[in-house]
Design a protein around this motif. Structure first.
Motif, short mmCIF file in Angstrom:
data_model
loop_
_atom_site.label_atom_id
_atom_site.label_comp_id
_atom_site.label_asym_id
_atom_site.label_seq_id
_atom_site.Cartn_x
_atom_site.Cartn_y
_atom_site.Cartn_z
N UNK A 240 2.71 -11.28 5.48
CA UNK A 240 2.77 -10.90 4.07
C UNK A 240 1.67 -11.56 3.26
N UNK A 241 1.52 -11.06 2.03
CA UNK A 241 0.61 -11.66 1.08
C UNK A 241 -0.84 -11.66 1.53
N UNK A 242 -1.52 -12.78 1.31
CA UNK A 242 -2.95 -12.86 1.61
C UNK A 242 -3.23 -12.71 3.10
N UNK A 243 -2.30 -13.15 3.95
CA UNK A 243 -2.49 -13.00 5.39
C UNK A 243 -2.53 -11.52 5.78
N UNK A 244 -1.66 -10.72 5.16
CA UNK A 244 -1.69 -9.28 5.43
C UNK A 244 -2.95 -8.65 4.87
N UNK A 245 -3.40 -9.12 3.72
CA UNK A 245 -4.65 -8.59 3.14
C UNK A 245 -5.82 -8.81 4.10
N UNK A 246 -5.91 -10.01 4.66
CA UNK A 246 -6.97 -10.32 5.62
C UNK A 246 -6.86 -9.45 6.86
N UNK A 247 -5.64 -9.30 7.38
CA UNK A 247 -5.42 -8.46 8.55
C UNK A 247 -5.82 -7.02 8.28
N UNK A 248 -5.43 -6.50 7.13
CA UNK A 248 -5.69 -5.11 6.79
C UNK A 248 -7.19 -4.84 6.70
N UNK A 249 -7.93 -5.77 6.14
CA UNK A 249 -9.38 -5.63 6.04
C UNK A 249 -10.01 -5.58 7.43
N UNK A 250 -9.57 -6.49 8.29
CA UNK A 250 -10.11 -6.55 9.65
C UNK A 250 -9.73 -5.31 10.46
N UNK A 251 -8.49 -4.87 10.32
CA UNK A 251 -8.01 -3.70 11.07
C UNK A 251 -8.72 -2.43 10.61
N UNK A 252 -8.95 -2.31 9.32
CA UNK A 252 -9.65 -1.14 8.79
C UNK A 252 -11.05 -1.04 9.39
N UNK A 253 -11.73 -2.15 9.49
CA UNK A 253 -13.07 -2.17 10.08
C UNK A 253 -13.01 -1.80 11.57
N UNK A 254 -12.02 -2.33 12.29
CA UNK A 254 -11.90 -2.05 13.72
C UNK A 254 -11.59 -0.58 13.97
#
Length: 329
Positions: free
Chosen positions: A304-318
């Motif tokens: 959740x929160x900022x951890x999910x934001x970081x994950x989402x950015x990385x996953x979108x790029x992948x």
């Protein structure tokens, strides 16, 4: 304000109580019918997003974390119609979008005008392996049988999925084909909106030879003996499907996991974002949610929160890189 009681326990209750005392309970909520929380599903009823969203809403209500949570469907363009709507609802702190890997992929394949990066990430909820599924009377008894026939006629076998181009049900057979030596460009993929919605009848009446979709959408039909699962794409066997091998166990070097999460419109207030996240954390901690994970064969992947934001950015790029590599962009 009415209809916003929360009954949580322990330290989490203290945290949430302090938050609510500071911010109010879903600020601005009143008595109008549309003042409740709403979760948008970007595909048709019966699919994985729909099942997840309705389970979330029910558990939020059962645990009294939130009241009157409405779920509605807005299908179209692999989820990008719903994504556009959520971005257009800027500042609406009572709306959320049930989304996941499929929405990311569709947004890149369709060159959508909006991206997931424009939303407010709230939480990743689950991961779910894909399953390779056939009808019970299929001539393919094992994943080895299916792969052998597929190699002989790559364009002759029809694979169905419950997501549009770029979604997990599409990306998985493309990756599987490449892994077993089949040109992904020769794969005949037929897209249906929602695994348990339009895909299931297509599989049962023979319009597709096999399907790839989330396991939770077919458990009832598997238990009834209508469908047979040849393999799952997870790293380890799935407890809900005893005896079903992983692709790796069948000597196919591929692991593929879908995931689902929730985002809100851009520009929502800090109090709304915090309350959504705390509500989803409470959901995650509840025994009711843990029971649903087991029932649907989902893997707990809460973030959740900022951890999910970081994950989402990385996953979108992948995902963008994968789609480009497969020639789908």
């Amino acid at each position: 304000m009415r209809g916003r009681r929360r009954a949580l326990s322990g330290a989490l209750a203290a945290v949430l109580s302090a938050l609510l005392a500071a911010c109010g309970v879903w600020p601005g909520a009143g008595d109008a019918p549309d003042d409740g929380l709403r979760i948008m599903v970007p595909n048709t009823p019966g699919g994985g997003y729909d099942t997840t969203a309705r389970t979330v809403a029910r558990v939020l209500e059962e645990t009294r974390t939130a009241a009157d949570v409405q779920v509605f469907n807005l299908p179209g363009a692999g989820g990008t119609v719903g994504l556009q709507r959520v971005v257009d609802e800027r500042g609406n702190g009572r709306l959320a979008l049930q989304m996941g890997l499929g929405v990311l992929g569709a947004s890149h394949v369709a060159h959508a005008r909006v991206t997931v990066a424009q939303t407010t990430p709230l939480a990743r909820l689950i991961e779910e392996p894909e399953a390779v599924v056939v009808r019970s009377d299929s001539p393919y008894r094992t994943i080895g049988d299916l792969v052998a026939a597929w190699r002989e006629q790559p364009g002759g076998l029809r694979v169905g999925g419950g997501s549009s181009l770029g979604g997990p049900d599409h990306l998985m057979p493309m990756e599987l084909a490449g892994t077993v030596g089949i040109d992904p460009g020769r794969v005949k993929y037929l897209a249906y909106d929602g695994g348990g919605g339009e895909l299931l009848p297509a599989l049962l009446d023979g319009r597709v030879d096999f399907a790839t979709s989330g396991i939770g959408e077919f458990l009832d039909q598997i238990a009834a003996g209508q469908l047979r699962v040849l393999a799952v794409t997870s790293d380890r066997p799935v407890a809900a499907l005893p005896g079903v091998p992983t692709l790796k166990a069948a000597r196919i070097d591929l692991v593929f996991d879908n995931w689902r999460g929730i985002v809100a419109p851009p520009g929502i207030g800090a109090a709304d974002r915090a309350q959504w996240i705390e509500a989803l954390r409470a959901l995650h901690a509840s025994r009711q949610w843990k029971a649903e994970l087991t029932r649907h064969g989902w893997t707990d992947a809460f973030l959740s929160g900022s951890a999910f934001t970081t994950y989402l950015t990385r996953e979108d790029r992948a995902v963008a890189d994968l789609i480009t590599r497969l020639g789908l962009a």
